[in-house]
Design a protein around this motif. Structure first.
Motif, PDB file in Angstrom:
ATOM      1  N   ARG A   2       0.858  -1.178   0.000  1.00  0.00           N
ATOM      2  CA  ARG A   2       0.000   0.000   0.000  1.00  0.00           C
ATOM      3  C   ARG A   2       0.895   1.229   0.000  1.00  0.00           C
ATOM      4  N   CYS A   3       0.331   2.339  -0.456  1.00  0.00           N
ATOM      5  CA  CYS A   3       1.093   3.583  -0.558  1.00  0.00           C
ATOM      6  C   CYS A   3       0.404   4.680   0.227  1.00  0.00           C
ATOM      7  N   ARG A   4       1.206   5.502   0.890  1.00  0.00           N
ATOM      8  CA  ARG A   4       0.690   6.618   1.663  1.00  0.00           C
ATOM      9  C   ARG A   4       1.251   7.933   1.138  1.00  0.00           C
ATOM     10  N   SER A   5       0.477   8.990   1.305  1.00  0.00           N
ATOM     11  CA  SER A   5       1.015  10.337   1.158  1.00  0.00           C
ATOM     12  C   SER A   5       1.726  10.666   2.464  1.00  0.00           C
ATOM     13  N   LYS A   6       3.019  10.921   2.396  1.00  0.00           N
ATOM     14  CA  LYS A   6       3.780  11.209   3.603  1.00  0.00           C
ATOM     15  C   LYS A   6       3.288  12.500   4.262  1.00  0.00           C
ATOM     16  N   GLU A   7       2.970  13.497   3.441  1.00  0.00           N
ATOM     17  CA  GLU A   7       2.587  14.798   3.972  1.00  0.00           C
ATOM     18  C   GLU A   7       1.226  14.764   4.667  1.00  0.00           C
ATOM     19  N   ARG A   8       0.280  13.971   4.150  1.00  0.00           N
ATOM     20  CA  ARG A   8      -1.068  13.933   4.734  1.00  0.00           C
ATOM     21  C   ARG A   8      -1.310  12.684   5.580  1.00  0.00           C
ATOM     22  N   ASP A   9      -0.364  11.732   5.551  1.00  0.00           N
ATOM     23  CA  ASP A   9      -0.460  10.484   6.307  1.00  0.00           C
ATOM     24  C   ASP A   9      -1.789   9.767   6.039  1.00  0.00           C
ATOM     25  N   ILE A  10      -2.126   9.624   4.755  1.00  0.00           N
ATOM     26  CA  ILE A  10      -3.306   8.865   4.362  1.00  0.00           C
ATOM     27  C   ILE A  10      -2.917   7.864   3.286  1.00  0.00           C
ATOM     28  N   VAL A  11      -3.654   6.755   3.222  1.00  0.00           N
ATOM     29  CA  VAL A  11      -3.402   5.735   2.204  1.00  0.00           C
ATOM     30  C   VAL A  11      -3.976   6.220   0.878  1.00  0.00           C
ATOM     31  N   VAL A  12      -3.139   6.227  -0.168  1.00  0.00           N
ATOM     32  CA  VAL A  12      -3.566   6.692  -1.490  1.00  0.00           C
ATOM     33  C   VAL A  12      -3.700   5.534  -2.488  1.00  0.00           C
ATOM     34  N   LEU A  13      -2.931   4.481  -2.297  1.00  0.00           N
ATOM     35  CA  LEU A  13      -3.076   3.234  -3.062  1.00  0.00           C
ATOM     36  C   LEU A  13      -3.220   2.101  -2.059  1.00  0.00           C
ATOM     37  N   ASP A  14      -4.204   1.229  -2.282  1.00  0.00           N
ATOM     38  CA  ASP A  14      -4.451   0.170  -1.309  1.00  0.00           C
ATOM     39  C   ASP A  14      -4.663  -1.158  -2.033  1.00  0.00           C
ATOM     40  N   ARG A  15      -4.649  -2.234  -1.243  1.00  0.00           N
ATOM     41  CA  ARG A  15      -4.869  -3.588  -1.748  1.00  0.00           C
ATOM     42  C   ARG A  15      -3.886  -3.981  -2.857  1.00  0.00           C
ATOM     43  N   GLY A  16      -2.721  -3.337  -2.849  1.00  0.00           N
ATOM     44  CA  GLY A  16      -1.715  -3.626  -3.873  1.00  0.00           C
ATOM     45  C   GLY A  16      -1.297  -5.083  -3.856  1.00  0.00           C
ATOM     46  N   HIS A  17      -1.096  -5.618  -5.046  1.00  0.00           N
ATOM     47  CA  HIS A  17      -0.692  -7.020  -5.177  1.00  0.00           C
ATOM     48  C   HIS A  17       0.208  -7.156  -6.396  1.00  0.00           C
ATOM     49  N   ALA A  18       1.381  -7.739  -6.204  1.00  0.00           N
ATOM     50  CA  ALA A  18       2.322  -7.954  -7.303  1.00  0.00           C
ATOM     51  C   ALA A  18       2.854  -9.364  -7.246  1.00  0.00           C
ATOM     52  N   VAL A  19       3.119  -9.923  -8.427  1.00  0.00           N
ATOM     53  CA  VAL A  19       3.678 -11.265  -8.540  1.00  0.00           C
ATOM     54  C   VAL A  19       4.946 -11.164  -9.371  1.00  0.00           C
ATOM     55  N   PHE A  20       6.021 -11.813  -8.888  1.00  0.00           N
ATOM     56  CA  PHE A  20       7.292 -11.820  -9.593  1.00  0.00           C
ATOM     57  C   PHE A  20       7.611 -13.221 -10.082  1.00  0.00           C
ATOM     58  N   HIS A  21       8.288 -13.303 -11.215  1.00  0.00           N
ATOM     59  CA  HIS A  21       8.813 -14.587 -11.678  1.00  0.00           C
ATOM     60  C   HIS A  21       9.896 -15.051 -10.727  1.00  0.00           C
ATOM     61  N   ALA A  22       9.959 -16.343 -10.494  1.00  0.00           N
ATOM     62  CA  ALA A  22      10.975 -16.892  -9.595  1.00  0.00           C
ATOM     63  C   ALA A  22      12.374 -16.675 -10.182  1.00  0.00           C
TER      64      ALA A  22
END
Length: 283
Positions: free
Chosen positions: A263-283
């Protein structure tokens, strides 16, 4: 929104010939090159041994701001980008010709006093007719609730339960970040013109959601695939709050093998701006 028109909407395939300059411009729009002597940043913004950021697939063969056309009956000023995901099937070249084929998968009506969700699918093919990427965009239509529904919305990742991140990455954005990023194809005026931004409910232009996603991609590559962007197989984000150009995006990672929640936050406002992030990498 006129659901009968949307249900019958057929997009013509979009052929997009892009060069290394477009690949570099996209990366500059994500803030790459902020440290111009860092080889890990230069590989995305310098033509010698240039590499494409995987999230470039979201802007290639972009259909433009089609929802602004009055024939669709969409209250376009109130549109927000809700979710975005992509899966890479074949590494993106630094330049070439691709074909985007689009369809509207579904519209989910949340109610007349709420909103509607529109699910748009893009399949990206290269000159050899190989599938390069599958890209899905979800639009939050704040002014179009009560329009009716059709199709089946795909399942999306659930909430992140973990609280203590394994890794944290901070990336600062520029005050002019949206003005650079829009040159990669998304010319919605709420990202550049204060008047439409205020009409949409913001006191100033906001950063493109896809730019925020691209910055999260930067953080993922920096942490889990340095020097090898082709390791990133797929990625999903939910846009929970807008980012304002000039803010610092703090990305928190929670790893489980080849899968990473974030998840990503705005440091200045301390709020979540991107949520439920999910990434998959090749082994």
């Amino acid at each position: 929104m006129d659901l009968s028109v949307i249900k019958g909407l057929k997009f013509e395939p979009i052929n997009h010939c892009y060069t290394f300059k477009d690949t570099i411009l996209y990366a500059l729009g994500l803030g790459y090159g902020s440290n111009p002597v860092d080889p890990a940043e230069l590989e995305f913004v310098y033509e010698e041994n240039l590499k494409a950021v995987p999230s470039l697939c979201v802007v290639l063969a972009h259909p433009g701001f089609w929802a602004k056309d009055p024939k669709y009956g969409i209250d376009w000023v109130k549109i927000l980008h809700a979710e975005q995901d992509f899966e890479i099937h074949k590494p993106l070249p630094k330049e070439g010709t691709v074909r985007g084929e689009y369809e509207i998968e579904a519209v989910v009506d949340k109610g007349a006093d709420k909103a509607a969700m529109l699910y748009q699918l893009k399949k990206l093919y290269d000159a050899e007719d190989d599938l390069v990427a599958t890209v899905r965009s979800v639009l939050f239509m704040r002014g179009d609730g009560g329009c009716g529904s059709f199709g089946a919305a795909p399942a999306m990742p659930g909430a992140i339960e973990a609280t203590t991140p394994d890794q944290v990455v901070e990336i600062a954005t520029l005050p002019q970040q949206a003005l650079i990023y829009r040159l990669s194809g998304d010319f919605n005026p709420i990202h550049a013109d204060p008047a439409p931004a205020k009409k949409a409910g913001f006191d100033r232009p906001i950063l493109h959601g896809l730019c925020s996603m691209g910055i999260a991609t930067r953080a993922l590559l920096q942490t889990y695939a340095p020097g090898n962007p082709d390791k990133l197989k797929s990625m999903f984000v939910r846009f929970s709050k807008p980012v304002f150009p000039g803010e610092t995006i703090v990305t928190e990672f929670f790893q489980n093998g080849n899968e990473v929640r974030f998840r990503c936050r705005s440091k200045e406002r301390d709020i979540v701006v991107l949520d439920r992030g999910h990434a998959v990498f090749h082994a």
